[in-house]
Design a protein around this motif. Structure first.
Motif, mmCIF file in Angstrom:
data_model
loop_
_atom_site.group_PDB
_atom_site.id
_atom_site.type_symbol
_atom_site.label_atom_id
_atom_site.label_comp_id
_atom_site.label_asym_id
_atom_site.label_seq_id
_atom_site.Cartn_x
_atom_site.Cartn_y
_atom_site.Cartn_z
ATOM 1 N N THR A 69 0.843 -1.202 0.000
ATOM 2 C CA THR A 69 0.000 0.000 0.000
ATOM 3 C C THR A 69 0.875 1.248 0.000
ATOM 4 O O THR A 69 1.914 1.287 0.648
ATOM 5 N N LEU A 70 0.431 2.266 -0.749
ATOM 6 C CA LEU A 70 1.042 3.585 -0.669
ATOM 7 C C LEU A 70 0.248 4.405 0.327
ATOM 8 O O LEU A 70 -0.981 4.398 0.294
ATOM 9 N N VAL A 71 0.949 5.117 1.183
ATOM 10 C CA VAL A 71 0.275 5.952 2.173
ATOM 11 C C VAL A 71 0.643 7.404 1.874
ATOM 12 O O VAL A 71 1.820 7.787 1.945
ATOM 13 N N ILE A 72 -0.351 8.182 1.507
ATOM 14 C CA ILE A 72 -0.119 9.569 1.094
ATOM 15 C C ILE A 72 -0.735 10.485 2.142
ATOM 16 O O ILE A 72 -1.939 10.402 2.424
ATOM 17 N N GLY A 73 0.087 11.338 2.722
ATOM 18 C CA GLY A 73 -0.414 12.297 3.707
ATOM 19 C C GLY A 73 -1.465 13.197 3.084
ATOM 20 O O GLY A 73 -1.327 13.626 1.939
ATOM 21 N N VAL A 170 -4.316 8.981 2.950
ATOM 22 C CA VAL A 170 -5.015 8.252 1.899
ATOM 23 C C VAL A 170 -4.187 7.018 1.593
ATOM 24 O O VAL A 170 -2.981 7.130 1.335
ATOM 25 N N ARG A 171 -4.807 5.851 1.670
ATOM 26 C CA ARG A 171 -4.088 4.597 1.444
ATOM 27 C C ARG A 171 -4.510 4.035 0.088
ATOM 28 O O ARG A 171 -5.696 3.834 -0.173
ATOM 29 N N ILE A 172 -3.531 3.830 -0.777
ATOM 30 C CA ILE A 172 -3.791 3.373 -2.142
ATOM 31 C C ILE A 172 -3.105 2.020 -2.345
ATOM 32 O O ILE A 172 -1.871 1.946 -2.252
ATOM 33 N N PRO A 173 -3.869 0.957 -2.618
ATOM 34 C CA PRO A 173 -3.209 -0.318 -2.935
ATOM 35 C C PRO A 173 -2.352 -0.151 -4.190
ATOM 36 O O PRO A 173 -2.800 0.449 -5.173
#
Lengths: 284, 156
Positions: A69-73, A170-173
């Motif tokens: 997962t990408l975690v975007i502030g 925001v968590r993006i697979p």
């Protein structure tokens, strides 16, 4: 045009921001990049009594990996999202779509979290995060909770955030191996999309194995084109894609405004879905 | 009132401002820096573009309190000792203005563009200036000026 008067708070941590929001009831607004909120306030369409500026909270900025997962502030600016190597590698759709948002000066200020929390169905990023099966993490007085994008956009300009909750990340697979394309139809450069289509396509043996489609401005919230997603399974050539894309407007309720009628928006959804899927599948 | 400290074109100012004061009004009405015009006031036209900590922003869509502790550069802060920058010279030489109202914003946006794309194609110039409107529709020479400035920086 001058905004109505308001009280101003600039917390330096997420905890302080949440405490400030909790003490203000329904009358507070979170100021992220301000590129949507400030125009609304200048036009006197929004009258917050308290503006909580979260622009100086370092923990809300930046992109990191958490396994798959990408975690975007939430306060990562559009400019920084576009330039981020992790986003480009694992969520190319988000980088490509963000590059179509407004113009470079707005992208220096506007943020991913601000755009999502604003929940404007005409904005590009809600439909993109919906197509990416993203999750939104909110922090309130009771701690953090994770809201899937499918449950986040409640109605026109309404998200699932409570008044005392702050969107923090925001968590993006990671969408490694998926083709992608964002097809946006607008009247002039920097204008909002009349309709936009975010497409992710996974191919297997030359055929489309799986498709995810997010629709911008086809209703009060961003929508998934579920019927078209199903119909596209197994499509192996442009004609099959075009036939499947005919169902892209099923279940939508697009608005009528000065830019387009509902019928025209439905037409655009079908045409733009075909184009977006062909491009994402490398068949264009 | 909220206290702010902001460096504008090299000078640091300390002021108490209403939170609702827009940065463009602070620059024009409080500091007298009227080189930055208010155009559409709806963040469409880009005439009010300035640099905030080195990035182009529309100063009609930033609160003065958001600039607290930051550095602002307006079009009036570009020349040194009366000497124009290459970009300003290129706007002059290519006649990249008609009424001149959009020019400050065009120059500030073009600086931003050249930082990101030092050698832009004509198409990249047009894309990079998409947030700036010229009411005279004088885009052709504006694009030529930005291209000329990028050439100067190559050969200078």
């Amino acid at each position: 045009m001058i905004p109505p008067a308001f009280d101003y708070a600039r917390p330096s941590s997420v905890d302080e921001a949440v405490r400030t929001l909790a003490g203000a009831g329904d009358e507070a607004k979170v100021l992220a990049g301000g590129q949507s909120l400030l125009p609304l306030m200048r036009l006197r369409l929004a009258y917050p009594e308290l503006v909580v500026d979260v622009g100086r909270i370092p923990e809300l900025r930046g992109v990191r990996e958490d396994g798959d997962t990408l975690v975007i502030g939430a306060m990562t600016t559009h400019h920084d999202v576009i330039a981020d190597p992790l986003v480009r590698r694992h969520a190319g759709l988000l980088a490509a779509a963000t590059a179509t948002v407004a113009d470079p000066a707005v992208r220096h200020r506007g943020t991913l979290g601000g755009s999502l929390a604003h929940a404007d169905p005409a904005a590009d990023l809600p439909a993109v995060v919906l197509a990416l099966d993203g999750e939104l993490v909110a922090q309130g007085p009771g701690g953090r909770r994770t809201i899937p994008a499918r449950g986040f956009f409640v109605d026109f300009l309404q998200s699932a955030l409570a008044p005392d909750e702050l969107l923090v990340e925001v968590r993006i697979p990671k969408a490694d191996g998926w083709g992608f394309h964002y097809e946006k139809f607008h009247r002039v450069a920097q204008a909002y999309a009349i309709v936009g289509v975010a497409a992710l396509v996974r191919r297997d043996n030359g055929q489309i194995a799986e498709t995810r489609i997010g629709l911008t401005n086809m209703g009060a919230t961003p929508l998934r084109a579920s019927a078209a997603e199903h119909a596209l399974s197994g499509a192996g050539d442009p004609d099959a894609v075009a036939r499947a894309a005919d169902s892209a407007a099923e279940g939508t309720r697009p608005a009528r405004d000065t830019a387009a009628s509902p019928e025209y928006r439905a037409h655009l959804a079908r045409v733009l879905t075909k184009r977006a899927v062909l491009a994402a599948a490398g068949m264009g | 009132m909220t206290h702010i400290s902001v460096k504008v074109d090299g000078t640091t100012y300390e002021d108490d401002v209403e939170p609702r004061l827009l940065l463009v009004h602070y620059l024009r009405d409080r500091l007298g820096l009227t080189g930055t015009p208010v155009g559409c006031d709806t963040s469409n036209c880009g005439a009010c573009t300035v640099e905030l900590d080195g990035a182009a922003v529309k100063s009609c869509t930033v609160l003065a309190v958001q600039a607290d502790g930051s550095e602002v550069t307006t079009v009036q802060g570009l020349a040194h000792d009366g000497e124009w920058t290459g970009l300003q010279r290129a706007f002059h030489e290519q006649h990249a203005l008609q009424c001149g109202f959009c020019t400050p914003g065009m120059i500030m946006a073009a600086r931003d563009l050249l930082r990101e794309h030092p050698h832009p194609t004509p198409d990249e110039v047009r894309q990079g200036l998409e947030g700036n409107l010229c009411r005279c529709t004088g885009y052709q020479n504006i694009v030529l000026a930005v291209l000329a400035a990028s050439e100067q920086e190559v050969t200078a």
